[in-house]
Design an enzyme around this catalytic site. Structure first.
Site, PDB file in Angstrom:
ATOM      1  N   GLY A 143       0.956  -1.205   0.005  1.00  0.00           N
ATOM      2  CA  GLY A 143      -0.108  -0.243   0.260  1.00  0.00           C
ATOM      3  C   GLY A 143       0.813   1.033  -0.068  1.00  0.00           C
ATOM      4  O   GLY A 143       1.828   1.272   0.282  1.00  0.00           O
ATOM      5  N   GLY A 183      -0.372  -4.876   0.483  1.00  0.00           N
ATOM      6  CA  GLY A 183      -1.350  -4.198   0.070  1.00  0.00           C
ATOM      7  C   GLY A 183      -1.132  -5.252  -1.850  1.00  0.00           C
ATOM      8  O   GLY A 183      -2.530  -5.385  -1.861  1.00  0.00           O
ATOM      9  N   GLU A 193       4.982  -5.653   7.513  1.00  0.00           N
ATOM     10  CA  GLU A 193       4.369  -4.611   8.427  1.00  0.00           C
ATOM     11  C   GLU A 193       5.857  -4.333  10.046  1.00  0.00           C
ATOM     12  O   GLU A 193       5.114  -2.912  10.285  1.00  0.00           O
ATOM     13  CB  GLU A 193       2.788  -4.331   8.662  1.00  0.00           C
ATOM     14  CG  GLU A 193       2.506  -4.494   7.327  1.00  0.00           C
ATOM     15  CD  GLU A 193       2.438  -5.610   6.461  1.00  0.00           C
ATOM     16  OE1 GLU A 193       2.541  -5.480   5.369  1.00  0.00           O
ATOM     17  OE2 GLU A 193       2.612  -6.706   6.736  1.00  0.00           O
ATOM     18  N   ASP A 202      -1.889  -6.800   7.731  1.00  0.00           N
ATOM     19  CA  ASP A 202      -3.803  -6.703   7.494  1.00  0.00           C
ATOM     20  C   ASP A 202      -3.620  -6.983   6.252  1.00  0.00           C
ATOM     21  O   ASP A 202      -3.548  -7.886   5.657  1.00  0.00           O
ATOM     22  CB  ASP A 202      -3.555  -5.092   7.011  1.00  0.00           C
ATOM     23  CG  ASP A 202      -3.054  -3.946   6.537  1.00  0.00           C
ATOM     24  OD1 ASP A 202      -1.903  -4.432   5.990  1.00  0.00           O
ATOM     25  OD2 ASP A 202      -3.586  -3.476   5.821  1.00  0.00           O
TER      26      ASP A 202
END
Length: 333
Positions: free
Chosen positions: A64, A113, A136, A144
């Protein structure tokens, strides 16, 4: 300008990720562009299969757009943070529930992502150039994009290992642990894509190009032994006790570079994810993302890894023993 290019032909709808300078990191516009395209194709009888590729020779999608999220978080723009993660996770869920074959060709980095728009799909083809990771914890965040659903469903210990350490899985190893479905050498990825674009049935296109990936050099027995359901401090203690084991020492180094708070949050989220649906995981992750991006560790971690790139974050607390359980509870929700 759009960082997404699309085409439809021979029953194939193709999405090309085209933000090479950022290694195809998903910004808000890319997420916002992909969702309506996929929604439209889901009901379009002229599209029988969706193909997702990259215009970059270095990355499928490196994650992301975390730098933009940090900017919004530092500015106190919590609405922008929520808007991004809500849209991203909605896109991931659409991929997971897609009613037609969804094929990703991963011939480079696919992290964070980038896994959200690939791993949830039906077919994930990797080459020896594929590098898959959920890094992360090193930036004060937590895995996530629905990873708290798929990580605990990998072979014993693998999900916790990947989530805590951010370790990278390459090529055929991704197939061996279930993150990918097929291994095709990079030299044949282009012709595979052309075969799919021409309307060749997927199984036929893969035949003769996909290679056996049942063997792996990953130390799966060690991963299962060390990355059990123990608390994070027990995992690190076990690894430190493996005197003379270079792999264990490497894992300790990775864990010591991560945010202690992120490590505790990640372990708890993966444990909860093991007995949750994907919907529940994504809902929990959205709450956690909103909360953890407000912590100093997130701003500091992104600064150290992606902004200043000194890779020397000063996380607070710096020791697992000092992690605030109330903060962890507040993040997880």
């Amino acid at each position: 300008m759009s960082f997404i290019r699309t085409s439809v032909g021979n029953g194939v709808g193709e999405i090309i990720l085209d933000r090479p300078k950022a290694l195809n990191a998903l910004d808000q516009t890319m997420v916002d562009d992909m969702f309506p395209i996929l929604t439209e194709w889901a009901d379009d009888p002229s599209v029988e299969l969706v193909l997702v590729t990259s215009a970059s020779d270095r990355a499928f999608c490196a994650g992301g757009d975390i730098r933009a999220i940090r900017d919004a978080a530092v500015a106190g723009d919590t609405a922008a943070v929520t808007r991004y993660f809500s849209a991203e996770y909605e896109l991931d869920q659409l991929v997971a529930e897609y009613p037609k074959p969804y094929v990703s060709l991963i011939d480079g980095a696919a992290m964070g992502g980038g896994l959200g728009i690939s791993v949830h799909g039906e077919v994930r083809v990797v080459s020896e150039k594929a590098v898959i990771a959920m890094p992360e914890t090193a930036i004060g965040f937590m895995p996530d994009i629905g990873s708290t659903y798929f990580l605990p469903r990998l072979p014993a210990g693998v999900g916790l290992w990947l989530g805590l350490t951010g370790a990278r899985v390459r090529g055929a190893d991704a197939v061996a642990v279930g993150l990918a479905t097929h291994y095709v050498p990079s030299a044949k990825i282009g012709e595979l894509a052309d075969a799919i674009r021409s309307g060749t049935p997927l199984a036929q296109a893969l035949n003769g190009r996909a290679e056996d990936a049942s063997r792996t050099d990953l130390p799966l027995a060690k991963i299962a032994e060390y990355f059990s359901d123990d608390p994070v401090n027990a995992i690190i203690g076990g690894l430190r006790g493996a005197v003379g084991d270079d792999w264990a020492a490497e894992m300790v180094t990775l864990l010591e570079q991560a945010s202690p708070t992120s490590l505790v949050v990640t372990a708890a989220m993966i444990e909860l994810g093991a007995r949750s649906t994907l919907d529940e995981c994504l809902e929990r992750e959205l709450h956690a993302a909103e909360q953890i991006t407000r912590t100093p560790d997130f701003a500091e971690g992104v600064r150290a890894v992606l902004v200043d790139k000194d890779r020397n974050p000063e996380f607070s607390p710096a020791d697992l023993r000092d992690v605030d359980p109330e903060l962890v509870t507040r993040i997880i929700g």
